[in-house]
Design an enzyme around this catalytic site. Structure first.
Site, mmCIF file in Angstrom:
data_model
loop_
_atom_site.group_PDB
_atom_site.id
_atom_site.type_symbol
_atom_site.label_atom_id
_atom_site.label_comp_id
_atom_site.label_asym_id
_atom_site.label_seq_id
_atom_site.Cartn_x
_atom_site.Cartn_y
_atom_site.Cartn_z
ATOM 1 N N GLY A 110 2.082 -11.464 -3.117
ATOM 2 C CA GLY A 110 0.724 -11.045 -2.770
ATOM 3 C C GLY A 110 0.275 -11.533 -1.402
ATOM 4 O O GLY A 110 -0.329 -10.778 -0.630
ATOM 5 N N ASP A 111 0.568 -12.799 -1.073
ATOM 6 C CA ASP A 111 0.092 -13.347 0.211
ATOM 7 C C ASP A 111 0.694 -12.572 1.375
ATOM 8 O O ASP A 111 -0.009 -12.085 2.251
ATOM 9 C CB ASP A 111 0.495 -14.832 0.339
ATOM 10 N N GLU A 164 -3.078 -9.119 -6.676
ATOM 11 C CA GLU A 164 -4.174 -8.646 -5.829
ATOM 12 C C GLU A 164 -3.836 -7.303 -5.164
ATOM 13 O O GLU A 164 -4.488 -6.289 -5.371
ATOM 14 C CB GLU A 164 -4.463 -9.718 -4.759
ATOM 15 N N ASP A 165 -2.768 -7.316 -4.363
ATOM 16 C CA ASP A 165 -2.517 -6.129 -3.542
ATOM 17 C C ASP A 165 -2.127 -4.908 -4.383
ATOM 18 O O ASP A 165 -2.604 -3.796 -4.129
ATOM 19 C CB ASP A 165 -1.427 -6.435 -2.503
ATOM 20 N N ASN A 175 5.156 -15.540 -5.335
ATOM 21 C CA ASN A 175 5.205 -14.072 -5.471
ATOM 22 C C ASN A 175 5.088 -13.361 -4.123
ATOM 23 O O ASN A 175 5.455 -13.906 -3.088
ATOM 24 C CB ASN A 175 4.113 -13.592 -6.427
ATOM 25 N N GLN A 210 7.309 -1.748 0.904
ATOM 26 C CA GLN A 210 5.904 -1.704 0.484
ATOM 27 C C GLN A 210 5.304 -0.292 0.452
ATOM 28 O O GLN A 210 4.621 0.088 -0.500
ATOM 29 C CB GLN A 210 5.069 -2.615 1.398
HETATM 30 O O1 TRH Z 1 3.183 -10.654 -6.207
HETATM 31 P P1 TRH Z 1 1.838 -10.870 -6.764
HETATM 32 O O2 TRH Z 1 1.803 -11.410 -8.104
HETATM 33 O O3 TRH Z 1 1.034 -11.786 -5.799
HETATM 34 C C1 TRH Z 1 0.129 -12.771 -6.256
HETATM 35 C C2 TRH Z 1 -1.294 -12.330 -6.049
HETATM 36 O O4 TRH Z 1 -1.558 -11.861 -4.757
HETATM 37 C C3 TRH Z 1 -2.238 -13.462 -6.344
HETATM 38 O O5 TRH Z 1 -3.562 -13.083 -6.092
HETATM 39 C C4 TRH Z 1 -1.855 -14.645 -5.500
HETATM 40 O O6 TRH Z 1 -2.695 -15.689 -5.737
HETATM 41 C C5 TRH Z 1 -0.442 -15.033 -5.816
HETATM 42 O O7 TRH Z 1 0.423 -13.948 -5.536
HETATM 43 C C6 TRH Z 1 0.007 -16.243 -5.038
HETATM 44 O O8 TRH Z 1 1.035 -9.473 -6.811
HETATM 45 P P2 TRH Z 1 0.447 -8.536 -5.672
HETATM 46 O O9 TRH Z 1 -0.729 -9.172 -5.034
HETATM 47 O O10 TRH Z 1 0.221 -7.245 -6.296
HETATM 48 O O11 TRH Z 1 1.584 -8.396 -4.580
HETATM 49 C C7 TRH Z 1 2.734 -7.650 -4.769
HETATM 50 C C8 TRH Z 1 3.154 -6.998 -3.467
HETATM 51 O O12 TRH Z 1 4.439 -6.425 -3.608
HETATM 52 C C9 TRH Z 1 2.225 -5.850 -3.054
HETATM 53 O O13 TRH Z 1 2.022 -5.882 -1.656
HETATM 54 C C10 TRH Z 1 3.006 -4.599 -3.425
HETATM 55 C C11 TRH Z 1 4.402 -5.073 -3.157
HETATM 56 N N1 TRH Z 1 5.481 -4.333 -3.837
HETATM 57 C C12 TRH Z 1 6.462 -3.759 -3.040
HETATM 58 O O14 TRH Z 1 6.408 -3.842 -1.799
HETATM 59 N N2 TRH Z 1 7.488 -3.114 -3.655
HETATM 60 C C13 TRH Z 1 7.585 -2.997 -5.000
HETATM 61 O O15 TRH Z 1 8.551 -2.390 -5.520
HETATM 62 C C14 TRH Z 1 6.550 -3.566 -5.791
HETATM 63 C C15 TRH Z 1 6.614 -3.432 -7.289
HETATM 64 C C16 TRH Z 1 5.525 -4.239 -5.175
#
Ligand code: TRH
Length: 379
Positions: free
Chosen positions: A17-18, A276-277, A15, A258
């Site tokens: 998040g990292d 997370e984020d 995904n 972002q």
């Molecule tokens: O993508 P995620 O599911 O990431 C996850 C979590 O971090 C989890 O804790 C971790 O263990 C795993 O990955 C490996 O969800 P998260 O953390 O919300 O990250 C999404 C990122 O994407 C966040 O920085 C916001 C960004 N984003 C955009 O930049 N544009 C967008 O249109 C959207 C919807 C999100």
């Protein structure tokens, strides 16, 4: 004076998040605190989704004041930075670690951990782990929600910008116009829906369809999209699609850069977030939010879910706190989402007011400032 140097190592597991956290931290350290930041990332394609101006073919580039390095298995010989941050227990290459120990003064080495609201975090924050063979320690740095943790990532002007946007009807109207989404009508509820696949999805969409008010759902492209498309009988789906059934209409949005994602969270009445984020960004947005936690095999994620729920709902009337608990649980593998949703939506004004105070309290503990303070004390 020469700017302090900082290397951040990010291995993209899954995904966004990292890389989402690392990119945010890198920008903040470089642009708000004047550090010379190098961000090492092993997957530039995932990164490119959050930062479209990135050239995924380049091994070295500068983007928003940060030097981005494609982290390939053999690292070029570089001078290690004063502050070295390994994100989420990623393995920093051995030759680089050896050079950190030889550096004068030695690099300060932190492992930035995953965010959790559990009690034990306070006791583990900043604990050292001595290297087995080198004269070097790695310190565990835990983000968190209480004063004894490393705090949360927050840009210095974010809450001011959010308040300005949320009190400016024409800025919001302009935002909806830019997305190609119609302006609000009386009684309508706007909901952003960022999540993973979810067993409760169909029941929630059905509740919205048959609800007494129009629900406009803004759905970023990604893992939740196929299920929503199936609900509407669509075999393919992409950004720009629109569907309506009963009192529910859905607009599929592109995955945006972002900083643009914050606007969506600020503009909606309720936000579904994940991981997370985005969960942290929803808290800065100060709107009622429903968190789909990143699932783990052994079910420990439910303890983490409940830990944040407990902290976040402290001070709310018991009935509201219980509604939040039921809503979050039903969205994370539990039952009864349709009924709980009605209660949750009914409490949203109370939750919005509470969310503003909660964001204000959390903003007192800045992760970037804590990191820099730790660097000063440890160097
Ligand atoms: O993508 P995620 O599911 O990431 C996850 C979590 O971090 C989890 O804790 C971790 O263990 C795993 O990955 C490996 O969800 P998260 O953390 O919300 O990250 C999404 C990122 O994407 C966040 O920085 C916001 C960004 N984003 C955009 O930049 N544009 C967008 O249109 C959207 C919807 C999100």
């Amino acid at each position: 004076m020469q700017a302090k140097s900082c290397d951040i190592f990010c291995s993209v597991v899954d995904n966004y998040g990292d890389i989402g956290v690392c990119w945010r931290l890198a920008r903040q350290l470089a642009n708000e605190h004047g550090l010379q930041v190098r961000l090492w990332v092993d997957d530039l394609r995932s990164f490119g989704k959050l930062c479209p101006e990135l050239d995924v073919e380049l091994d070295i580039q500068i983007c928003r004041g940060v030097e981005i390095r494609h982290w390939v298995s053999v690292l070029p010989a570089v001078e290690p930075a004063a502050l070295v941050i390994g994100a989420f227990a990623c393995d920093i290459p051995k030759p680089y670690v050896e050079a950190m120990a030889l550096r004068q003064p030695k690099s300060v080495w932190l492992n930035l951990e995953y965010l959790s609201a559990e009690d034990w975090v306070e006791g583990c924050h900043q604990l050292p782990s001595p290297h087995p063979t080198l004269p070097l320690s790695k310190y565990f740095f835990f983000p968190g929600f209480t004063a004894k943790t490393g705090g949360l990532l927050l840009e210095h002007d974010l809450l001011v910008r959010r308040e300005a946007f949320q009190s400016d009807a024409s800025a919001q109207a302009e935002y909806w116009h830019s997305l190609g989404v119609p302006q609000r009508v009386d009684g309508e509820l706007r909901v952003s829906l960022f999540g993973y696949e979810n067993e409760a999805m169909e029941a929630l969409l059905t509740a919205w369809e048959h609800g007494s008010h129009l629900v406009t759902c803004l759905l970023p492209e990604g893992r939740a999209l196929p299920q929503v498309a199936t609900f509407f009988g669509a075999s393919t789906a992409s950004a720009g699609d629109e569907w309506q059934r009963g009192n529910l209409r859905v607009f599929v949005l592109p995955f945006v850069e972002q900083e643009q994602y914050d606007l969506l969270l600020w503009a909606c009445d309720v936000n579904f977030v994940r991981g997370e984020d985005s969960c942290v960004r929803a808290q800065w947005a100060a709107k009622p939010f429903i968190w789909q936690i990143y699932p783990q095999h052994d079910g420990v994620h439910l303890e983490k879910l409940e830990a944040l729920r407990r902290l976040y709902t402290a001070g709310l009337p018991e009935e509201t706190a219980q509604t939040v608990q039921k809503m979050w649980l039903s969205w994370n593998g539990g039952q009864g989402v349709a009924t709980v949703w009605r209660d949750f939506a009914a409490q949203r004004m109370v939750l919005a007011k509470h969310g503003a105070g909660w964001a204000q309290r959390l903003s007192q503990n800045s992760l970037a400032l804590n990191l820099l303070d730790f660097l000063r004390r440890t160097e």
